[in-house]
Scaffold this motif. Sequence first.
Motif, PDB file in Angstrom:
ATOM      1  N   VAL A 197       0.680  -1.184  -0.102  1.00 41.46           N
ATOM      2  CA  VAL A 197      -0.157  -0.080  -0.035  1.00 41.46           C
ATOM      3  C   VAL A 197       0.953   1.247  -0.026  1.00 41.46           C
ATOM      4  O   VAL A 197       1.784   1.411   0.796  1.00 41.46           O
ATOM      5  N   GLY A 241       1.040   5.584  -0.018  1.00 44.29           N
ATOM      6  CA  GLY A 241       0.106   6.695   0.118  1.00 44.29           C
ATOM      7  C   GLY A 241       0.626   7.807  -0.747  1.00 44.29           C
ATOM      8  O   GLY A 241       1.771   7.707  -0.893  1.00 44.29           O
ATOM      9  N   TRP A 291      -4.599   6.222  -2.674  1.00 41.40           N
ATOM     10  CA  TRP A 291      -3.906   4.965  -2.324  1.00 41.40           C
ATOM     11  C   TRP A 291      -3.576   4.374  -3.473  1.00 41.40           C
ATOM     12  O   TRP A 291      -4.319   3.798  -4.234  1.00 41.40           O
ATOM     13  N   TYR A 336      -2.564   0.374  -4.662  1.00 45.36           N
ATOM     14  CA  TYR A 336      -2.523  -0.988  -4.068  1.00 45.36           C
ATOM     15  C   TYR A 336      -1.798  -1.898  -5.023  1.00 45.36           C
ATOM     16  O   TYR A 336      -2.125  -1.912  -6.312  1.00 45.36           O
ATOM     17  N   PHE A 385       3.249  -1.087   4.198  1.00 47.94           N
ATOM     18  CA  PHE A 385       2.961   0.271   3.812  1.00 47.94           C
ATOM     19  C   PHE A 385       4.018   0.995   3.773  1.00 47.94           C
ATOM     20  O   PHE A 385       5.183   0.871   4.159  1.00 47.94           O
ATOM     21  N   TRP A 415      -2.858   4.555   7.215  1.00 47.83           N
ATOM     22  CA  TRP A 415      -3.813   3.749   6.595  1.00 47.83           C
ATOM     23  C   TRP A 415      -4.712   3.292   7.710  1.00 47.83           C
ATOM     24  O   TRP A 415      -4.168   2.548   8.758  1.00 47.83           O
ATOM     25  N   LYS A 424      -4.120   0.755  12.999  1.00 50.02           N
ATOM     26  CA  LYS A 424      -3.859   1.901  11.990  1.00 50.02           C
ATOM     27  C   LYS A 424      -2.544   1.779  11.674  1.00 50.02           C
ATOM     28  O   LYS A 424      -1.552   1.524  12.420  1.00 50.02           O
ATOM     29  N   CYS A 461      -7.437   8.116   5.510  1.00 47.78           N
ATOM     30  CA  CYS A 461      -6.054   8.492   6.011  1.00 47.78           C
ATOM     31  C   CYS A 461      -6.208   9.263   7.196  1.00 47.78           C
ATOM     32  O   CYS A 461      -7.003  10.216   7.260  1.00 47.78           O
ATOM     33  N   ILE A 472     -10.752   5.339   2.311  1.00 51.66           N
ATOM     34  CA  ILE A 472     -10.264   3.715   2.095  1.00 51.66           C
ATOM     35  C   ILE A 472     -11.528   3.131   2.239  1.00 51.66           C
ATOM     36  O   ILE A 472     -12.473   3.239   3.373  1.00 51.66           O
TER      37      ILE A 472
END
Length: 494
Positions: free
Chosen positions: A111, A113, A118, A120, A175, A184, A192, A217, A230
């Motif tokens: 993932v 940012g 986002w 993926y 992440f 996230w 998170k 976020c 998300i």
Amino acid sequence: MALSLGTAQAEYTLNLMKGVTKVSNDVYDLHMLILWICVFIGVGVFGTMFYSIYYHRKSKGHKAAQFHENTTVEIIWTIIPTLILVGMAIPATKTLMELDDVQSSDMSIKVTGWQWKWEYEYIDNGVHFFSSLDEASNKARQMHSGIDPRTVPHYLLNVDKPLVIPTKKKIRFLFTAADVLHSWWVPDLGWKKDAIPGFINEAWTSVDKPGTYRGQCTELCGKDHGFMPIVVIAMEQPDYDAWVKKTKEDAQKGPDLADQSRDELVSKGAGLYAKNCSTCHLPDGKGVPGAFPALTGSAVVKGDIKAQANLIINGKGGMPAFGKMLKADELAQIVTYTRNALGNSVGDDIQPKAIQELLPNKTAPAAKAEAKAVAPEKVEPVADMAKEELVALGKTVYESNCASCHQPEGQGMAPMFPALKDSSVVKGDINAQVNLMLNGKAMMPAFGHSLSAKDFAAVVTFTRNSLGNSVNDLIQPSAIQKLQAALPPAEDDE
Ligand code: HEC
Ligand code: HEC
Ligand SMILES: [Cu+2]
């Protein structure tokens, strides 16, 4: 106060939510346990205090006891809190360890940012997409949009492409961030995680019940921080498999390279501009002085069309690189739009085919090599070396340049860093391996400019004749030198 806030309002609750995973339930239980211990202590301590103050007050004739250094009392008030703390630390540690245990996962999703979306990447099956605020929310959120947010379903909590995961599978998340800090957070999953440029954080989840779970976020990441929600959709395995198949098919549908009229390009570009560019350059192209340049009247937009297309493809400073996010036809539409709308009237256009030529991985490295080979730079020749010499030197080069990812024994780190031991690339065509290492690939850095020809030849030869491999071939520094001379110049921002 207006209590009928309507559909757009999320449900407010007093307590944490229990969530939909075992971990989120454990976190909830831990929270409740600690809460009740605190309540018990609070009531006990304050109860005793208030009882004493009230019933043993001076006006009733009570006298304060005057004593110092009572060993028994001191031991008691040390031991009891210690026991309480240990009693709380045990379940807390258990839950934390469970949260951190990313081992034996069934699949991994990377993932990333971005400002403000986002990305993926499903590491195991290659599915890859960007997920941004859905169009309905995005329209309604614009100043003077005239749209009542309460009429927008899941206002600011909906995306165009949700993250889809299979149920009852252990999913590991990696992440990171491409620009600034993001975080996230999907409350239903119970944790998170920060997404930090240059770092990789890990977390995992396993959802039992199919459903849609929403989050946001939670790291202040710039002006549109509030607009990168998300959405996670958990599906039964067969549904998930079907989704993967469909997503892959859609992704394989290449760009439509057919020529389009300028009007067509401009009209299709309008929607794409609103979705991809207006957050920074604003819907009318006026920009935000000091942060995001105006496109209206911009010298770049009025200048060479290829230069503009290149800037949008490759990014620059705070301007993201769109080459990876949009297809050639979409890029052609956006570029043409900016030049013929937003107060500009350059009166030209660029076709999808021309954009395709400009996209980074579309121009084959071989073509670049050829172009450069016409005028080779003058370089001192390097002497040939014996295989043993190359392998010995290669070992030290490997240890300082490659072992951190591929591991000292070449066993790699699944699934991020492939093993070099028995790797089909290492056992395959030596030129293909050299090319991969010169130019890099995904998370594999490009070593074309960072290693000398000698070190480069040595480490290639080393990987093929050591680390459990015995391909029994070699490449000479002089051959690498020729290839390096043909590389495009190093980029400064690398
Ligand atoms: C995250 C914010 C952001 C987004 C989204 C964004 N840009 Fe930019 N853009 C910038 C910044 C910052 C610059 C200035 C870059 C520099 O010169 O350092 C810029 C520069 C530009 C320029 C050059 C303008 C000039 O006069 O220097 C053009 C053209 C441009 N962007 C077009 C686009 C298009 C088209 C899109 C959508 C596909 C887009 N941008 C999306 C932030 C953004
Ligand atoms: C930052 C981590 C990192 C470093 C450092 C690194 N690599 Fe890699 N390497 C990767 C990743 C990730 C891949 C997989 C790329 C892909 O296929 O997407 C890879 C792939 C490879 C492959 C292809 C293996 C296969 O079977 O697909 C070879 C060969 C290779 N690297 C050699 C090297 C050598 C030699 C060095 C040192 C000069 C090195 N790498 C340094 C991360 C790294
Ligand atoms: Cu963010």
